[in-house]
Structures are given as structure tokens and as C-alpha cells.
Scaffold this active site. Structure first.
Site: not given
Ligand code: TYD
Length: 133
Positions: A50
Site C-alpha cells: 500500500h
Molecule cells: P495491515 O495494514 O494489513 O498491515 P500491513 O501494512 O503490515 O500489511 O494491518 C493489519 C491489521 O491491523 C488491519 O486490520 C488494520 C490494523 N491496524 C490497526 O488497527 N492500526 C494500525 O495502526 C495499523 C497499522 C493496522
């Protein structure tokens, strides 16, 4: 602006070990509104995929290592985060992916804003469009 902006954190080391202290608007070049960390990542798993519209982040592997892949639409760069004193500043419209996590990896991220799903671009075609490509 270089894709990979590395910040080397000063380390206080003595016979007892090492300590790194990080403050907002100092070593971390913004107000820290959020800290999160990724750990227990299974072998062969990649994360990220992303970009963010406004968010600034500094990522550091406080244990273990992972490979960060950055892409501004024009060029791509990969960098190993493999030391607790090696921070990677990510700002601007940059697609990021994390690969090759070591089993002991703890990837800590300092962020300039609270969590906001509307700041995410999770579609690569949409990212290229927003980057003007
Ligand atoms: P995700 O964006 O998929 O992680 P990555 O960028 O490592 O692939 O996030 C995983 C889960 O955590 C998703 O359900 C969103 C949640 N999340 C939060 O609640 N707060 C945060 O600050 C972050 C970064 C993720």
C-alpha cells in the site's frame, strides 16, 4: 528526494549493552502520534502493499531483519532493515512492501498520524494514477 532516506540513531553502549532513545521532532522528524510493531511473521509472508496519502513513517527493525521495497511509480529500491540503529523515513506517495522477514523480526513503526484507513491506497493501479502516471 531519495526513495531510501536512512536515519542513523545514536546508540548509548557500555558494558551493560546498548540503548537507543527516540524523540518526536528530533531523531523522528515529526510529532509521533502512533507506534505499532509487526512480529511473528511467518516464513515466506510479505506485508504492506500500500501507499499513504499524507502519513509519514519511520520504520526500524529493533530485532531481526526484513527487506523493505519502496516504489514511487518511477523507480523501485530495496533496502534491508537489519539493525536497531537504522531507521527508514518514508514520506510522500510511496508504495511499500515488506519481504523476507527473519523469524525473530520485530519491525517497529513510528507514524505521524493516528490510524486512518482513508489515508491508505491499497490498489497499485490507483497508486500509479495518484502519482500522475
Ligand atoms: P495491515 O495494514 O494489513 O498491515 P500491513 O501494512 O503490515 O500489511 O494491518 C493489519 C491489521 O491491523 C488491519 O486490520 C488494520 C490494523 N491496524 C490497526 O488497527 N492500526 C494500525 O495502526 C495499523 C497499522 C493496522
Amino acid at each position: 528526494m531519495s526513495l531510501t532516506q536512512i536515519i542513523r540513531f545514536p546508540t548509548h553502549s557500555d558494558e551493560r549493552g546498548s540503548l537507543i532513545a527516540l524523540e518526536g521532532n528530533d531523531m523522528i522528524p515529526f510529532d509521533i502520534k502512533r507506534v505499532y510493531y509487526i512480529f511473528g511473521t511467518q516464513s515466506g509472508v510479505s506485508r504492506g502493499f500500500h501507499a499513504h496519502v499524507h502519513l509519514k513513517q519511520v520504520a526500524v527493525c529493533v530485532a531481526g531483519k526484513c527487506k523493505m521495497r519502496l516504489d514511487n511509480g518511477h523507480e523501485q529500491q530495496e533496502i534491508w532493515l537489519d539493525s536497531p540503529d537504522k531507521g527508514l523515513l518514508i514520506e510522500g506517495l510511496i508504495w511499500r512492501e515488506m519481504h523476507e522477514f527473519s523469524p525473530d523480526c520485530v519491525l517497529m513503526v513510528f507514524a505521524s498520524e493516528p490510524y486512518d484507513e482513508s489515508d491508505y491506497i491499497r490498489n497499485y493501479t490507483e497508486f500509479l494514477h495518484q502519482a500522475g502516471l
